[in-house]
Design an enzyme around this catalytic site. Structure first.
Site, PDB file in Angstrom:
ATOM      1  N   LYS A  41     119.707  -0.091 -65.893  1.00 17.81           N
ATOM      2  CA  LYS A  41     120.584   1.128 -66.312  1.00 17.81           C
ATOM      3  C   LYS A  41     120.700   2.062 -65.220  1.00 17.81           C
ATOM      4  O   LYS A  41     121.677   2.745 -65.220  1.00 17.81           O
ATOM      5  CB  LYS A  41     120.062   1.901 -67.489  1.00 17.81           C
ATOM      6  CG  LYS A  41     119.613   0.800 -68.773  1.00 17.81           C
ATOM      7  CD  LYS A  41     118.296   1.723 -69.629  1.00 17.81           C
ATOM      8  CE  LYS A  41     117.664   0.849 -70.385  1.00 17.81           C
ATOM      9  NZ  LYS A  41     116.355   1.217 -71.013  1.00 17.81           N
ATOM     10  N   GLU A  97     124.525  -0.098 -57.023  1.00 17.68           N
ATOM     11  CA  GLU A  97     123.082  -0.065 -57.420  1.00 17.68           C
ATOM     12  C   GLU A  97     122.746   1.434 -57.197  1.00 17.68           C
ATOM     13  O   GLU A  97     123.358   2.100 -56.197  1.00 17.68           O
ATOM     14  CB  GLU A  97     122.304  -1.035 -56.306  1.00 17.68           C
ATOM     15  CG  GLU A  97     121.586  -2.095 -57.276  1.00 17.68           C
ATOM     16  CD  GLU A  97     120.482  -1.677 -58.228  1.00 17.68           C
ATOM     17  OE1 GLU A  97     120.652  -0.629 -58.730  1.00 17.68           O
ATOM     18  OE2 GLU A  97     119.598  -2.670 -58.245  1.00 17.68           O
ATOM     19  N   ASP A  98     121.605   1.822 -57.889  1.00 10.72           N
ATOM     20  CA  ASP A  98     121.288   3.195 -57.586  1.00 10.72           C
ATOM     21  C   ASP A  98     120.226   3.131 -56.348  1.00 10.72           C
ATOM     22  O   ASP A  98     120.372   4.159 -55.428  1.00 10.72           O
ATOM     23  CB  ASP A  98     120.135   3.643 -58.977  1.00 10.72           C
ATOM     24  CG  ASP A  98     119.103   2.623 -59.243  1.00 10.72           C
ATOM     25  OD1 ASP A  98     119.124   1.333 -58.740  1.00 10.72           O
ATOM     26  OD2 ASP A  98     118.525   2.791 -60.486  1.00 10.72           O
ATOM     27  N   ASP A 101     115.201  -1.154 -52.880  1.00 11.22           N
ATOM     28  CA  ASP A 101     114.060  -0.824 -52.252  1.00 11.22           C
ATOM     29  C   ASP A 101     113.510  -2.011 -51.360  1.00 11.22           C
ATOM     30  O   ASP A 101     113.589  -2.259 -50.222  1.00 11.22           O
ATOM     31  CB  ASP A 101     113.052  -0.666 -53.594  1.00 11.22           C
ATOM     32  CG  ASP A 101     111.641  -0.114 -53.275  1.00 11.22           C
ATOM     33  OD1 ASP A 101     111.652   0.865 -52.284  1.00 11.22           O
ATOM     34  OD2 ASP A 101     110.625  -0.613 -53.820  1.00 11.22           O
ATOM     35  N   PHE A 150     108.225   7.992 -54.586  1.00  9.77           N
ATOM     36  CA  PHE A 150     109.072   7.791 -55.870  1.00  9.77           C
ATOM     37  C   PHE A 150     110.168   8.958 -56.199  1.00  9.77           C
ATOM     38  O   PHE A 150     109.872   9.854 -56.022  1.00  9.77           O
ATOM     39  CB  PHE A 150     108.038   7.543 -56.747  1.00  9.77           C
ATOM     40  CG  PHE A 150     108.499   6.888 -58.271  1.00  9.77           C
ATOM     41  CD1 PHE A 150     108.741   5.838 -58.476  1.00  9.77           C
ATOM     42  CD2 PHE A 150     108.946   7.834 -59.023  1.00  9.77           C
ATOM     43  CE1 PHE A 150     109.375   5.235 -59.488  1.00  9.77           C
ATOM     44  CE2 PHE A 150     109.514   7.116 -60.379  1.00  9.77           C
ATOM     45  CZ  PHE A 150     109.689   5.906 -60.417  1.00  9.77           C
ATOM     46  N   ARG A 163     116.351  10.202 -66.322  1.00 11.84           N
ATOM     47  CA  ARG A 163     117.646   9.741 -65.889  1.00 11.84           C
ATOM     48  C   ARG A 163     118.819  10.759 -65.886  1.00 11.84           C
ATOM     49  O   ARG A 163     119.793  10.721 -65.131  1.00 11.84           O
ATOM     50  CB  ARG A 163     118.374   8.403 -66.642  1.00 11.84           C
ATOM     51  CG  ARG A 163     117.515   7.275 -66.688  1.00 11.84           C
ATOM     52  CD  ARG A 163     117.940   6.090 -67.019  1.00 11.84           C
ATOM     53  NE  ARG A 163     117.277   4.915 -67.515  1.00 11.84           N
ATOM     54  CZ  ARG A 163     116.763   3.834 -66.576  1.00 11.84           C
ATOM     55  NH1 ARG A 163     117.199   4.159 -65.406  1.00 11.84           N
ATOM     56  NH2 ARG A 163     116.016   3.078 -67.315  1.00 11.84           N
TER      57      ARG A 163
END
Ligand code: IMP
Ligand code: MG
Length: 192
Positions: A41, A97-98, A101, A150, A163
């Site tokens: 999401k 994509e967000d 990583d 993070f 979010r």
């Protein structure tokens, strides 16, 4: 008291960068009709803003994978929960994509998409945490380089929350947030 989290990329900075990315992408894909594929999401907030900065006809489709685990876990297998129905052969596909990583998730998705023989296949990520990369991967379009901390907000979650934060926040103390998941709620109140 030391702060658990601080704003890393503010909403205005994000807005400006997304606008720039959209303009660049529109230039690169001029005369074509790209297919944007977003990964649920986390990537959807970025997608929603980015697609409105790309002044070209385009399509949007979605994919979903199994939950993010640690690197070893992700390396085992990424499960596809939702796939793109559209025929991608001969099309210009841009995966949105967000954050990239380790790159394991996106590498897996790229291998699946590549087998469908698109004319081109590129990655656009808002955040690139390249220091943690395991899979050799260089996204074509990157919003910001992300430190090895993070992050939450603008689509990115902590246990499915936050979010809807308009800013991207860096969480320096994830243990504190784990023991009190409400810690960042005051930042939500700053919306608007
Ligand atoms: P990768 O396979 O390690 O590249 O995993 C990338 C995915 O993990 C992203 O699409 C996010 O959903 C999630 N992720 C990685 N880092 C973070 C973070 O700092 N905050 C929230 N989600 C993250
Ligand atoms: Mg994601």
């Amino acid at each position: 008291m030391t702060e658990v989290a601080r704003v890393l990329f503010g909403r205005e900075e994000i807005r400006r960068r997304v606008e720039e990315l959209g303009r660049t992408i529109a230039g690169d894909y001029a005369g074509r009709e790209p297919i944007l594929i977003s990964v649920l999401k986390g990537g959807t907030i970025f997608l929603a803003d980015l697609m409105r900065e790309i002044g070209l006809p385009l399509e949007v489709h979605f994919m979903a994978t199994s939950r993010y685990g640690d690197a070893a876990e992700s390396m085992g297998r990424v499960r596809i929960l939702l796939d793109v129905e559209r025929d991608l052969s001969g099309r210009d596909v841009l995966l949105v994509e967000d954050i990239v990583d380790t790159g394991l998730t996106i590498s897996y998705l790229l291998s699946i998409l590549r087998s469908r023989e698109p004319a081109s296949l590129e990655v656009c990520t808002l955040l690139d945490r390249s220091v943690r990369r395991i899979a050799p991967l260089r996204p074509r379009y990157v919003g910001f380089d992300c430190p090895d901390t993070f992050v939450v907000g603008y689509g990115l979650d902590f246990q499915e929350r936050y979010r809807n934060l308009a800013d991207i926040m860096e969480v320096s103390d994830t243990a504190a947030l784990s023991s009190d998941p409400d810690l960042l709620v005051p930042h939500l109140a700053a919306i608007g």
